[in-house]
Design an enzyme around this catalytic site. Structure first.
Site, PDB file in Angstrom:
ATOM      1  N   HIS A 193       0.834  -1.209   0.000  1.00 26.62           N
ATOM      2  CA  HIS A 193       0.000   0.000   0.000  1.00 26.62           C
ATOM      3  C   HIS A 193       0.868   1.259   0.000  1.00 26.62           C
ATOM      4  CE1 HIS A 193      -4.147  -1.726   0.973  1.00 26.62           C
ATOM      5  NE2 HIS A 193      -3.350  -2.737   0.658  1.00 26.62           N
ATOM      6  N   ASP A 239      -5.601   6.069   2.573  1.00 26.96           N
ATOM      7  CA  ASP A 239      -5.944   4.689   2.256  1.00 26.96           C
ATOM      8  C   ASP A 239      -7.279   4.373   2.938  1.00 26.96           C
ATOM      9  OD1 ASP A 239      -6.089   1.804   2.375  1.00 26.96           O
ATOM     10  OD2 ASP A 239      -3.952   1.784   1.894  1.00 26.96           O
TER      11      ASP A 239
HETATM   12  C1  UDX Z   1      -0.671  -6.820  -1.004  1.00 29.83           C
HETATM   13  C2  UDX Z   1      -1.626  -7.747  -1.764  1.00 29.83           C
HETATM   14  O1  UDX Z   1      -1.139  -9.048  -1.906  1.00 29.83           O
HETATM   15  C3  UDX Z   1      -1.949  -7.182  -3.092  1.00 29.83           C
HETATM   16  O2  UDX Z   1      -2.717  -8.098  -3.829  1.00 29.83           O
HETATM   17  C4  UDX Z   1      -2.676  -5.912  -2.843  1.00 29.83           C
HETATM   18  O3  UDX Z   1      -3.201  -5.424  -4.039  1.00 29.83           O
HETATM   19  C5  UDX Z   1      -1.725  -4.956  -2.150  1.00 29.83           C
HETATM   20  O4  UDX Z   1      -1.285  -5.537  -0.927  1.00 29.83           O
HETATM   21  P1  UDX Z   1       1.742  -7.651  -1.838  1.00 29.83           P
HETATM   22  O5  UDX Z   1       1.313  -9.009  -1.549  1.00 29.83           O
HETATM   23  O6  UDX Z   1       2.961  -7.175  -1.192  1.00 29.83           O
HETATM   24  O7  UDX Z   1       0.572  -6.602  -1.603  1.00 29.83           O
HETATM   25  O8  UDX Z   1       1.948  -7.621  -3.432  1.00 29.83           O
HETATM   26  P2  UDX Z   1       2.036  -6.483  -4.489  1.00 29.83           P
HETATM   27  O9  UDX Z   1       0.754  -5.747  -4.605  1.00 29.83           O
HETATM   28  O10 UDX Z   1       2.522  -7.118  -5.705  1.00 29.83           O
HETATM   29  O11 UDX Z   1       3.113  -5.459  -3.936  1.00 29.83           O
HETATM   30  C6  UDX Z   1       4.463  -5.786  -3.720  1.00 29.83           C
HETATM   31  C7  UDX Z   1       5.310  -4.564  -3.952  1.00 29.83           C
HETATM   32  O12 UDX Z   1       6.616  -4.831  -3.447  1.00 29.83           O
HETATM   33  C8  UDX Z   1       5.455  -4.229  -5.429  1.00 29.83           C
HETATM   34  O13 UDX Z   1       5.401  -2.842  -5.610  1.00 29.83           O
HETATM   35  C9  UDX Z   1       6.842  -4.749  -5.790  1.00 29.83           C
HETATM   36  O14 UDX Z   1       7.506  -3.994  -6.766  1.00 29.83           O
HETATM   37  C10 UDX Z   1       7.577  -4.661  -4.468  1.00 29.83           C
HETATM   38  N1  UDX Z   1       8.610  -5.710  -4.350  1.00 29.83           N
HETATM   39  C11 UDX Z   1       8.256  -7.023  -4.255  1.00 29.83           C
HETATM   40  C12 UDX Z   1       9.932  -5.331  -4.330  1.00 29.83           C
HETATM   41  O15 UDX Z   1      10.262  -4.143  -4.434  1.00 29.83           O
HETATM   42  N2  UDX Z   1      10.874  -6.296  -4.184  1.00 29.83           N
HETATM   43  C13 UDX Z   1      10.586  -7.620  -4.076  1.00 29.83           C
HETATM   44  O16 UDX Z   1      11.506  -8.417  -3.937  1.00 29.83           O
HETATM   45  C14 UDX Z   1       9.213  -7.989  -4.110  1.00 29.83           C
END
Ligand code: UDX
Length: 450
Positions: free
Chosen positions: A16, A107
């Site tokens: 987020h 948010d």
């Molecule tokens: C969570 C939910 O899973 C997601 O579906 C929702 O919409 C937002 O909250 P998350 O599971 O962390 O988020 O996944 P995602 O939405 O893909 O966000 C991960 C973020 O971390 C992305 O911006 C990605 O670029 C970043 N990231 C991930 C990194 O910078 N490095 C990494 O190694 C992995």
């Protein structure tokens, strides 16, 4: 003359923070004064340094430490109890310094912001970090007119969306008893929505046109995404530095040096975001699936999850690198990366789509099931790996990787991702759909501040 000042208040988790921080940077790029609101614990443990975005910290009652696995409902109560009082103090501080807030972009998990802002005559914009389709489904759930159990195999039809089977719906909809507090959290987002001035969705208008148009008939919905730094989308667009706020420590040097040594279009990048936890059995199937693909892979396994890797795996002669966190945008933008095995978190989905990387979706929970449905069947930018009894087997993983990296289907997927990448660049470029929505917002704030 007073200056317009926008506060950005993300829910303090990585998925987020990222989109709201990138949005903040786009406002700064338009010349707006912006302040980020962070919890004291987050500010202490994940320092944020920016030459252009100020920070105000607030308390969530857990300033000295957030216990692991703290129940979300208790967390939200504490954030309300302590956060409301300390946000109020911050608003007073800003008034005293001659920088009163004009608007709070918040948010919607933090439901109490519009009420507090209203007391001070401050405008509010709810910033939804998930896809518009998912927000709409949650809204239907909130209104009480979406009732579905996993046992029902019938597809549901909703305006602006394709028919959705239970397996395509967010898990908070189909498995309410598994996540009662999280289900309340996603539906409570709409509690005060009629009092907000803008509803922002981190999406690309062209991607979700039908559902956005439908929602816009009922609420001031604007697509302001994709919130991906423009330097990744098109080097000509802007020279914004990608300073971020990372809860996890990226092994950036190791990862980028390794990628630089790989052939263009050869690498499978694997990540399940910041929250999803794969079972030990699923981790093993994935490890074997990657090995069977016989391609180099870069796999992010968070430090706390690394114990689930098959014994000896990291040390084995596999053509891969396992790291605990990476700079994902740099990885997706690297020309060695050809495929993204992803949980389909909304940020990862948008990032892959806008940076032109085909996906193998392995959704785990929450909105990821719905996102992967759109990836595979609506936008044609990847395939969805389906499991037996909840586990996706090694053969299926290998097959999906081959499908997106080889043959006719792979060709088609690559064409589609290129198309979306172009549309994303157009949307954030001057006069594009996202750029216009941000311009309208900024000029309204400037008028209000006079
Ligand atoms: C969570 C939910 O899973 C997601 O579906 C929702 O919409 C937002 O909250 P998350 O599971 O962390 O988020 O996944 P995602 O939405 O893909 O966000 C991960 C973020 O971390 C992305 O911006 C990605 O670029 C970043 N990231 C991930 C990194 O910078 N490095 C990494 O190694 C992995």
């Amino acid at each position: 003359m007073a200056e317009a000042h926008c506060l950005i208040f993300p829910f303090p988790i990585q998925g987020h923070i990222n989109p709201m921080l990138q949005f903040a940077k786009r406002l700064v790029h338009k010349g707006l004064r912006v302040t980020l609101i962070l919890t004291r614990y987050l500010a202490k443990t994940s320092p944020f340094h920016s030459p252009t975005i100020a920070v105000e910290t607030i308390s969530n009652g857990l300033d000295d430490g957030e216990p692991h696995g703290f129940p979300v409902s208790s967390y939200l109560s504490l954030l309300k109890e302590h956060g409301m009082a300390s946000l109020r103090e911050a608003l007073h501080r800003l008034i005293r310094c001659g920088r009163p807030a004009t608007c709070i972009v918040y948010d919607p998990f933090i439901t109490w912001v519009p009420e507090l802002a209203g007391e001070y005559g401050i405008k509010t914009a709810a910033f939804f970090t998930q896809s518009c389709a998912v927000d709409y489904i949650y809204h239907r759930l909130y209104s009480g007119d979406l009732k579905i159990g996993e046992e029902e195999e019938k597809a549901i039809e909703l305006p602006g969306l394709p028919p959705l089977l239970p397996a395509d719906l967010p898990s908070f909809v189909t498995l309410p008893e598994s996540y009662p507090s999280l289900r309340d959290m996603v539906t409570d987002q709409f509690k005060h929505i009629e009092n907000v001035d803008w509803v922002f969705c981190n999406t690309l208008y062209e991607l979700e046109k039908e559902v956005i148009d439908f929602m816009a008939e009922h609420a001031p919905v604007k697509a302001i995404g994709p919130t991906i730094p423009s330097m990744y989308l098109d080097r000509k667009l802007a020279d914004d530095t990608d300073y971020g706020l990372s809860v996890f420590r990226p092994e950036a040097r190791l990862c980028m040096d390794w990628l630089n040594r790989q052939e263009p279009g050869s690498v499978i990048y694997v990540s399940f975001g910041s929250l999803a936890k794969l079972s030990e059995a699923q981790t093993a199937e994935l490890a074997h699936g990657l090995k069977r693909s016989k391609r180099p892979f870069l796999w992010v396994v968070r430090a706390a999850e690394q114990g689930k890797l098959p014994e000896g795996f990291a040390a084995e002669e596999v053509p891969g690198l396992v790291i605990s966190w990476c700079p994902q945008l740099d990885v997706l933008a690297h020309d060695a990366v050809a495929c993204f095995v992803t949980h389909c978190g909304w940020n990862s989905t948008l990032e892959a789509l806008c940076l032109g990387v085909p996906m193998v979706g392995m959704p785990q929970w929450t909105d990821q099931t719905t996102n992967s449905k759109f990836v595979a069947d609506v936008w044609g930018t990847g395939v969805r790996a389906v499991g037996d009894g909840g586990i996706v087997g090694r053969e299926s993983i290998e097959k999906c990787i081959r499908e997106v990296m080889e043959g006719e289907k792979g060709e088609e997927i690559r064409k589609n991702v290129s198309k979306w990448k172009e549309l994303a660049v157009a949307a954030v470029s001057e006069g594009g759909s996202s750029d216009r929505n941000i311009d309208d917002f900024v000029s309204t704030l400037r008028r209000l501040a006079v």
